[in-house]
Enzyme design. Sequence first.
Site, PDB file in Angstrom:
ATOM      1  NE  ARG A 104      -4.206   0.265   1.693  1.00  0.00           N
ATOM      2  CZ  ARG A 104      -4.531   0.743   1.723  1.00  0.00           C
ATOM      3  NH1 ARG A 104      -5.524   1.117   3.035  1.00  0.00           N
ATOM      4  NH2 ARG A 104      -6.600  -0.068   1.864  1.00  0.00           N
ATOM      5  CG  HIS A 131      -8.170  -0.129  -3.272  1.00  0.00           C
ATOM      6  ND1 HIS A 131      -7.595  -0.987  -3.107  1.00  0.00           N
ATOM      7  CD2 HIS A 131      -8.947   0.633  -2.472  1.00  0.00           C
ATOM      8  CE1 HIS A 131      -7.714  -1.134  -2.005  1.00  0.00           C
ATOM      9  NE2 HIS A 131      -8.703  -0.935  -1.043  1.00  0.00           N
ATOM     10  CD  GLN A 134     -12.823  -1.772  -2.122  1.00  0.00           C
ATOM     11  OE1 GLN A 134     -12.395  -1.707  -0.919  1.00  0.00           O
ATOM     12  NE2 GLN A 134     -14.122  -2.852  -1.613  1.00  0.00           N
ATOM     13  CG  ASP A 226     -13.713   5.968  -1.428  1.00  0.00           C
ATOM     14  OD1 ASP A 226     -13.727   5.740  -0.141  1.00  0.00           O
ATOM     15  OD2 ASP A 226     -12.792   5.908  -2.311  1.00  0.00           O
ATOM     16  CB  CYS A 266     -14.021   0.819  -0.693  1.00  0.00           C
ATOM     17  SG  CYS A 266     -14.256   2.385  -0.624  1.00  0.00           S
ATOM     18  NE  ARG A 294     -10.048  -5.555  -0.625  1.00  0.00           N
ATOM     19  CZ  ARG A 294      -9.675  -4.329  -0.030  1.00  0.00           C
ATOM     20  NH1 ARG A 294     -10.172  -3.513   1.069  1.00  0.00           N
ATOM     21  NH2 ARG A 294      -8.254  -4.230  -0.095  1.00  0.00           N
TER      22      ARG A 294
HETATM   23  N1   CP Z   1     -10.910  -0.202   1.798  1.00  0.00           N
HETATM   24  C1   CP Z   1     -10.306  -0.688   2.455  1.00  0.00           C
HETATM   25  O1   CP Z   1      -8.871  -0.730   1.598  1.00  0.00           O
HETATM   26  O2   CP Z   1     -10.215  -0.447   3.646  1.00  0.00           O
HETATM   27  P1   CP Z   1      -8.591   0.169   4.272  1.00  0.00           P
HETATM   28  O3   CP Z   1      -7.825   1.316   4.649  1.00  0.00           O
HETATM   29  O4   CP Z   1      -9.214  -0.259   5.618  1.00  0.00           O
HETATM   30  O5   CP Z   1      -7.381  -0.698   4.086  1.00  0.00           O
HETATM   31  N1  NVA Z   2     -10.750   6.294  -1.500  1.00  0.00           N
HETATM   32  C1  NVA Z   2     -10.282   5.885  -0.873  1.00  0.00           C
HETATM   33  C2  NVA Z   2      -9.909   4.054  -0.444  1.00  0.00           C
HETATM   34  C3  NVA Z   2      -9.508   3.743   0.726  1.00  0.00           C
HETATM   35  C4  NVA Z   2      -9.807   2.626   1.182  1.00  0.00           C
HETATM   36  C5  NVA Z   2      -8.603   6.686   0.084  1.00  0.00           C
HETATM   37  O1  NVA Z   2      -6.740   6.675  -0.874  1.00  0.00           O
HETATM   38  O2  NVA Z   2      -8.064   6.819   0.973  1.00  0.00           O
END
Ligand code: CP
Ligand code: NVA
Length: 307
Positions: A104, A131, A134, A226, A266, A294
């Site tokens: 990440r 992502h 997701q 989101d 998400c 997930r």
């Molecule tokens: N949806 C998602 O990726 O959640 P987290 O940021 O908690 O991993």
């Molecule tokens: N769009 C959000 C998704 C988190 C899972 C972010 O990038 O923070």
Amino acid sequence: MNVKHFLSIQDLSRREIGDILAKATYFKKRRSRDIHSSELKGKTIALIFEKPSTRTRVSFETGIFELGGNPLFLGAQELQLSRGETIADTARTLSRYVHGIVARVASHDHLLELSKHSTVPVINALSPLEHPCQTLADLMTIQEHKGKLEGVKVAWVGDGNNVCSSLLLGCTLVGANISVACPPGYEPPNDIMARARANARKSGATLELTTDPKLAVSGADAVYTDVWVSMGQERERRERLGMFKSYQVDSNLMSKAKPDAIFMHCLPAHRGEEVTAEVIDGPQSVVFDQAENRLHAQKAILVWVMR
Ligand code: CP
Ligand code: NVA
């Protein structure tokens, strides 16, 4: 060396997405009888996280354990990366120890650099651009609730962000119609739109971009939103809250969708911003199915990249 990475949902063909979702469904069914399998027996998978996470971290760690492997969580602050070691050297070093890397990242370039120098598969666990894990869970959830993907209408309301980009690519790859409503200036990147259009031409899906949430949601089978402020955008918070004000998913907006439409997010969510509590905690919401999926979808993607 030919290493299979999973950086974008576009790395998969329509057929591969179908196979991965079938495997994920198999893992889900099987889990109530027998949690453990041995696909990752003897393998260690490193998880490098430059940003916080609840779902992604826990579902990957749990999934790797259930596949018989060893998840190794590495917060970026604990690595020598935080003291200036290069991403390239980190990738080369980790490749000598572990069998896969889940990352990440704070910048999509970090992911590209990591995958360029890694001799083991790299999985995108969220970048500012995409992502894809997701999206696999989301497609699985839509398929479970609607019985199919081809021909369903998905509406995206809000920011044209990472989750939106992967969903756009994923829907258009599998033949699901998608309509995206964003305020001007917050649309998905042009090259994502271009790739989604090319996907749609091939799969027969339709793709619409509008500034009008009601138009996007009209007749939809699934309504997705989101957060308005993604990780790393905290300084834009005030401006964004203003821009997105009329993009909240509330019961009035949901009433423009089909009566049996599902509400998707998400997570994490901000009730009272992008969605009302009434909608996200109401009967149409499938957000915890998405969160659960997930786990199953990522087990299937781990098996796919390690094959
Ligand atoms: N949806 C998602 O990726 O959640 P987290 O940021 O908690 O991993
Ligand atoms: N769009 C959000 C998704 C988190 C899972 C972010 O990038 O923070």
